[in-house]
Design an enzyme around this catalytic site. Structure first.
Site, PDB file in Angstrom:
ATOM      1  N   GLY A   7      39.265  66.192  34.562  1.00 26.73           N
ATOM      2  CA  GLY A   7      40.374  66.709  33.763  1.00 26.73           C
ATOM      3  C   GLY A   7      40.820  68.128  34.077  1.00 26.73           C
ATOM      4  CD  GLU A  11      35.713  70.358  29.824  1.00 29.79           C
ATOM      5  OE1 GLU A  11      36.675  69.910  30.467  1.00 29.79           O
ATOM      6  OE2 GLU A  11      34.930  69.618  29.208  1.00 29.79           O
ATOM      7  CG  ASP A  12      40.101  68.474  30.238  1.00 29.65           C
ATOM      8  OD1 ASP A  12      39.082  68.814  29.606  1.00 29.65           O
ATOM      9  OD2 ASP A  12      40.340  67.298  30.547  1.00 29.65           O
ATOM     10  CG  ASP A  60      37.715  66.459  21.064  1.00 32.30           C
ATOM     11  OD1 ASP A  60      38.258  66.829  20.010  1.00 32.30           O
ATOM     12  OD2 ASP A  60      37.510  65.270  21.324  1.00 32.30           O
ATOM     13  CG  PHE A  84      43.935  61.001  22.859  1.00 35.19           C
ATOM     14  CD1 PHE A  84      42.561  61.203  22.894  1.00 35.19           C
ATOM     15  CD2 PHE A  84      44.569  60.555  24.005  1.00 35.19           C
ATOM     16  CE1 PHE A  84      41.828  60.963  24.056  1.00 35.19           C
ATOM     17  CE2 PHE A  84      43.842  60.314  25.167  1.00 35.19           C
ATOM     18  CZ  PHE A  84      42.477  60.508  25.187  1.00 35.19           C
ATOM     19  CB  VAL A  85      47.004  65.981  24.364  1.00 35.97           C
ATOM     20  CG1 VAL A  85      47.654  66.419  23.077  1.00 35.97           C
ATOM     21  CG2 VAL A  85      45.658  66.674  24.549  1.00 35.97           C
ATOM     22  NE  ARG A 131      42.181  61.773  35.675  1.00 40.14           N
ATOM     23  CZ  ARG A 131      41.244  62.084  34.781  1.00 40.14           C
ATOM     24  NH1 ARG A 131      41.347  63.187  34.073  1.00 40.14           N
ATOM     25  NH2 ARG A 131      40.213  61.291  34.586  1.00 40.14           N
TER      26      ARG A 131
HETATM   27  P1  IMP Z   1      34.116  67.164  23.975  1.00 38.64           P
HETATM   28  O1  IMP Z   1      32.793  66.965  24.641  1.00 38.64           O
HETATM   29  O2  IMP Z   1      34.264  66.286  22.758  1.00 38.64           O
HETATM   30  O3  IMP Z   1      34.454  68.596  23.683  1.00 38.64           O
HETATM   31  O4  IMP Z   1      35.213  66.572  24.929  1.00 38.64           O
HETATM   32  C1  IMP Z   1      35.564  67.147  26.111  1.00 38.64           C
HETATM   33  C2  IMP Z   1      36.178  66.138  27.020  1.00 38.64           C
HETATM   34  O5  IMP Z   1      36.750  65.037  26.308  1.00 38.64           O
HETATM   35  C3  IMP Z   1      37.341  66.747  27.738  1.00 38.64           C
HETATM   36  O6  IMP Z   1      36.922  67.336  28.938  1.00 38.64           O
HETATM   37  C4  IMP Z   1      38.262  65.575  27.973  1.00 38.64           C
HETATM   38  O7  IMP Z   1      37.918  64.931  29.170  1.00 38.64           O
HETATM   39  C5  IMP Z   1      37.987  64.654  26.822  1.00 38.64           C
HETATM   40  N1  IMP Z   1      39.003  64.784  25.754  1.00 38.64           N
HETATM   41  C6  IMP Z   1      38.864  65.344  24.532  1.00 38.64           C
HETATM   42  N2  IMP Z   1      39.998  65.296  23.837  1.00 38.64           N
HETATM   43  C7  IMP Z   1      40.894  64.706  24.651  1.00 38.64           C
HETATM   44  C8  IMP Z   1      42.295  64.392  24.526  1.00 38.64           C
HETATM   45  O8  IMP Z   1      42.963  64.657  23.504  1.00 38.64           O
HETATM   46  N3  IMP Z   1      42.859  63.789  25.591  1.00 38.64           N
HETATM   47  C9  IMP Z   1      42.199  63.492  26.744  1.00 38.64           C
HETATM   48  N4  IMP Z   1      40.905  63.774  26.903  1.00 38.64           N
HETATM   49  C10 IMP Z   1      40.262  64.383  25.867  1.00 38.64           C
END
Ligand code: IMP
Length: 188
Positions: free
Chosen positions: A52, A107-108, A111, A160-161, A173
């Site tokens: 991402g 990171e992208d 979350d 969700f984006v 992407r």
């Molecule tokens: P976390 O571990 O829950 O913080 O999630 C991080 C990863 O989840 C990111 O690097 C994304 O790959 C994916 N992610 C979280 N939210 C989204 C979203 O809204 N769209 C797409 N990917 C997401």
């Protein structure tokens, strides 16, 4: 400028622009300046989290006016779902040592924070000089782990984006804008 606003996908989903490409570029330039200000005259080592963050990282490094090196890690936690499995798996490790380096994990999106807190734990054990977090997007309302970005592009609400590197089931992407993906069919 082409836009994804209101575009319908074949599976009944709809894309709504949340952050436009031009605003992303402007903010990335500011973030690069913040990084250059924090590490004057030093080298920074950016670690992109695949897949991402690849587009964000490639734009960010070209704006940082310092000595910059890069490496990548790959993790999986989502698969094809919109919800994290809650478990992070390391699929690709770094190519080189980070001992003594100013590391910025790129990171992208932040979350739940599970991915970044897992990666930071691994990286700290490798004795970098400093360890910081850069994220294009931040969804603070979803946080489970107590982590925060040092360089954050945009705080967004719990939607969700996709686009600008972010995917849903490996699609979207390549969109230039960050878009909200609205699903009208149960389960997608
Ligand atoms: P976390 O571990 O829950 O913080 O999630 C991080 C990863 O989840 C990111 O690097 C994304 O790959 C994916 N992610 C979280 N939210 C989204 C979203 O809204 N769209 C797409 N990917 C997401």
């Amino acid at each position: 400028m082409r836009t994804q606003q209101g575009k319908k996908g074949s599976n009944g989903s709809e894309l709504k622009v949340l952050v436009r490409h031009r605003a992303i570029q402007r903010r990335i330039s500011q973030m690069a300046n913040e990084i250059a200000r924090d590490f004057p005259g030093e080298r920074v080592h950016l670690i992109g989290v695949l897949k991402g963050a690849c587009i964000f990282l490639s734009d960010l490094i070209r704006e940082i006016k310092l000595d910059v090196s890069i490496d990548f890690m790959a993790v999986s936690s989502y698969g094809k779902s919109k919800e994290s499995s809650g478990q992070v798996r390391l699929n690709k490790d770094l190519d080189t040592s980070i001992a003594g380096l100013n590391v910025i994990l790129v990171e992208d999106i932040l979350d739940t924070g599970l991915t970044v807190s897992y990666l930071c734990r691994i990286l700290r054990e490798r004795r970098p000089k400093t360890l910081r977090i850069a994220a294009l997007l931040d969804k603070p309302s979803r946080r489970i782990k107590n982590i925060q970005g040092d360089y954050v592009g945009f705080k967004i609400s719990n939607e969700f984006v996709v686009g600008y590197g972010l995917d849903y089931g490996e699609r979207y992407r390549n969109l230039k804008d960050v878009c909200v993906l609205k699903s009208h069919v149960e389960g997608i």
